[in-house]
Design a protein around this motif. Sequence first.
Motif, PDB file in Angstrom:
ATOM      1  N   UNK A 113      -9.079  23.862 -12.527  1.00 52.42           N
ATOM      2  CA  UNK A 113      -9.514  24.367 -13.837  1.00 52.42           C
ATOM      3  C   UNK A 113     -10.153  23.251 -14.658  1.00 52.42           C
ATOM      4  N   UNK A 114      -9.552  22.074 -14.671  1.00 54.55           N
ATOM      5  CA  UNK A 114     -10.122  20.931 -15.400  1.00 54.55           C
ATOM      6  C   UNK A 114     -11.517  20.626 -14.875  1.00 54.55           C
ATOM      7  N   UNK A 115     -11.664  20.596 -13.552  1.00 61.30           N
ATOM      8  CA  UNK A 115     -12.968  20.291 -12.964  1.00 61.30           C
ATOM      9  C   UNK A 115     -13.991  21.390 -13.266  1.00 61.30           C
ATOM     10  N   UNK A 116     -13.561  22.645 -13.246  1.00 56.77           N
ATOM     11  CA  UNK A 116     -14.486  23.745 -13.574  1.00 56.77           C
ATOM     12  C   UNK A 116     -14.978  23.626 -15.010  1.00 56.77           C
ATOM     13  N   UNK A 117     -14.065  23.299 -15.929  1.00 55.09           N
ATOM     14  CA  UNK A 117     -14.443  23.161 -17.339  1.00 55.09           C
ATOM     15  C   UNK A 117     -15.409  21.989 -17.528  1.00 55.09           C
ATOM     16  N   UNK A 118     -15.177  20.891 -16.813  1.00 56.43           N
ATOM     17  CA  UNK A 118     -16.066  19.741 -16.929  1.00 56.43           C
ATOM     18  C   UNK A 118     -17.449  20.051 -16.364  1.00 56.43           C
ATOM     19  N   UNK A 119     -17.494  20.746 -15.230  1.00 52.92           N
ATOM     20  CA  UNK A 119     -18.782  21.130 -14.643  1.00 52.92           C
ATOM     21  C   UNK A 119     -19.522  22.087 -15.572  1.00 52.92           C
ATOM     22  N   UNK A 120     -18.771  22.922 -16.299  1.00 48.14           N
ATOM     23  CA  UNK A 120     -19.391  23.863 -17.236  1.00 48.14           C
ATOM     24  C   UNK A 120     -19.933  23.161 -18.478  1.00 48.14           C
ATOM     25  N   UNK A 121     -19.620  21.867 -18.643  1.00 51.04           N
ATOM     26  CA  UNK A 121     -20.178  21.114 -19.759  1.00 51.04           C
ATOM     27  C   UNK A 121     -19.213  20.840 -20.897  1.00 51.04           C
TER      28      UNK A 121
ATOM     29  N   UNK B 214       0.836  -1.203   0.000  1.00 58.05           N
ATOM     30  CA  UNK B 214       0.000   0.000   0.000  1.00 58.05           C
ATOM     31  C   UNK B 214       0.867   1.248   0.000  1.00 58.05           C
ATOM     32  N   UNK B 215       1.968   1.223   0.726  1.00 60.56           N
ATOM     33  CA  UNK B 215       2.866   2.374   0.780  1.00 60.56           C
ATOM     34  C   UNK B 215       3.541   2.616  -0.561  1.00 60.56           C
ATOM     35  N   UNK B 216       3.704   1.576  -1.353  1.00 59.83           N
ATOM     36  CA  UNK B 216       4.372   1.720  -2.651  1.00 59.83           C
ATOM     37  C   UNK B 216       3.454   2.275  -3.722  1.00 59.83           C
ATOM     38  N   UNK B 217       2.153   2.288  -3.482  1.00 58.70           N
ATOM     39  CA  UNK B 217       1.232   2.833  -4.475  1.00 58.70           C
ATOM     40  C   UNK B 217       1.453   4.329  -4.627  1.00 58.70           C
ATOM     41  N   UNK B 218       1.271   4.859  -5.868  1.00 60.73           N
ATOM     42  CA  UNK B 218       1.454   6.295  -6.053  1.00 60.73           C
ATOM     43  C   UNK B 218       0.387   7.076  -5.286  1.00 60.73           C
ATOM     44  N   UNK B 219       0.835   8.093  -4.643  1.00 61.93           N
ATOM     45  CA  UNK B 219      -0.087   8.921  -3.870  1.00 61.93           C
ATOM     46  C   UNK B 219      -0.605  10.031  -4.757  1.00 61.93           C
ATOM     47  N   UNK B 220      -1.908  10.102  -4.895  1.00 65.67           N
ATOM     48  CA  UNK B 220      -2.506  11.183  -5.665  1.00 65.67           C
ATOM     49  C   UNK B 220      -2.473  12.455  -4.852  1.00 65.67           C
ATOM     50  N   UNK B 221      -2.326  13.559  -5.510  1.00 61.98           N
ATOM     51  CA  UNK B 221      -2.227  14.830  -4.802  1.00 61.98           C
ATOM     52  C   UNK B 221      -3.571  15.552  -4.754  1.00 61.98           C
ATOM     53  N   UNK B 222      -4.618  14.900  -5.229  1.00 60.34           N
ATOM     54  CA  UNK B 222      -5.925  15.541  -5.257  1.00 60.34           C
ATOM     55  C   UNK B 222      -6.434  15.686  -3.831  1.00 60.34           C
ATOM     56  N   UNK B 223      -6.713  16.923  -3.456  1.00 59.81           N
ATOM     57  CA  UNK B 223      -7.213  17.215  -2.111  1.00 59.81           C
ATOM     58  C   UNK B 223      -8.711  16.926  -2.051  1.00 59.81           C
ATOM     59  N   UNK B 224      -9.220  16.588  -0.881  1.00 59.33           N
ATOM     60  CA  UNK B 224     -10.644  16.285  -0.755  1.00 59.33           C
ATOM     61  C   UNK B 224     -11.557  17.429  -1.203  1.00 59.33           C
ATOM     62  N   UNK B 225     -11.111  18.669  -1.033  1.00 59.68           N
ATOM     63  CA  UNK B 225     -11.951  19.792  -1.437  1.00 59.68           C
ATOM     64  C   UNK B 225     -12.023  19.966  -2.952  1.00 59.68           C
TER      65      UNK B 225
ATOM     66  N   UNK C 149     -12.442  17.277  -5.055  1.00 62.43           N
ATOM     67  CA  UNK C 149     -13.206  16.163  -5.615  1.00 62.43           C
ATOM     68  C   UNK C 149     -14.635  16.597  -5.910  1.00 62.43           C
ATOM     69  N   UNK C 150     -15.090  16.248  -7.104  1.00 60.26           N
ATOM     70  CA  UNK C 150     -16.448  16.576  -7.539  1.00 60.26           C
ATOM     71  C   UNK C 150     -17.451  15.600  -6.929  1.00 60.26           C
ATOM     72  N   UNK C 151     -18.682  16.066  -6.732  1.00 58.40           N
ATOM     73  CA  UNK C 151     -19.720  15.212  -6.149  1.00 58.40           C
ATOM     74  C   UNK C 151     -20.175  14.138  -7.132  1.00 58.40           C
ATOM     75  N   UNK C 152     -20.205  14.469  -8.427  1.00 51.05           N
ATOM     76  CA  UNK C 152     -20.628  13.512  -9.447  1.00 51.05           C
ATOM     77  C   UNK C 152     -19.474  12.547  -9.734  1.00 51.05           C
ATOM     78  N   UNK C 153     -19.640  11.247  -9.436  1.00 50.72           N
ATOM     79  CA  UNK C 153     -18.537  10.299  -9.636  1.00 50.72           C
ATOM     80  C   UNK C 153     -18.108  10.177 -11.099  1.00 50.72           C
ATOM     81  N   UNK C 154     -19.041  10.316 -12.023  1.00 52.34           N
ATOM     82  CA  UNK C 154     -18.688  10.220 -13.445  1.00 52.34           C
ATOM     83  C   UNK C 154     -17.806  11.401 -13.860  1.00 52.34           C
ATOM     84  N   UNK C 155     -18.174  12.610 -13.420  1.00 52.37           N
ATOM     85  CA  UNK C 155     -17.358  13.789 -13.727  1.00 52.37           C
ATOM     86  C   UNK C 155     -16.001  13.706 -13.050  1.00 52.37           C
TER      87      UNK C 155
END
Length: 162
Positions: free
Chosen positions: A70-78, A16-27, A29-35
């Motif tokens: 920015x990527x998430x904002x663009x995706x939410x914008x459609x 588990x420690x060897x897995x790459x750690x994502x830097x995405x912070x919880x704040x 993350x989008x609510x829609x799992x598909x997005x």
Amino acid sequence: MRNAVLAILAALVLAVAALPAGAVAPDEILEDPALEQRARDLSANLRCMVCQNQSIDDSDAPLAKDLRVLVRERLVAGDTNGEVIDYLVARYGEFVLLKPRFSWNTLLLWAVAPLALLVGGATLFVAARRRTRTLATARTTTLSDTEQAELDRILAEGGDGR
């Protein structure tokens, strides 16, 4: 038995420690799992402009966070995935892509490795054929009577030729 359980537990912790750690912070993350999955897929293929060999998904740099947002904002914008990529390329250039697109501008980048492999293979092939011919010629060459007599004389004198 207890040692075996501890060894398995230690192996799991290390795995588990060897897995790459994502830097995405919880704040972020989008609510829609598909997005969110689309955002993760896109950000895994975008280069952090600070780290340069990490995706923005793996980088802790502030610019990487801004790009993830920015990527998430663009995706939410459609926007579609292609529109998001085109927007970022227009803003930051092709360098923002971890895997550059195949185009006339990147043709040299894509062609150098196969061409180097072909040139290296051809060089080895020519060198091997030349060596084979040289060895075959050396085996079939016979000495003239004069050369054979000189060789016999040298060998009779002790082989040093003096």
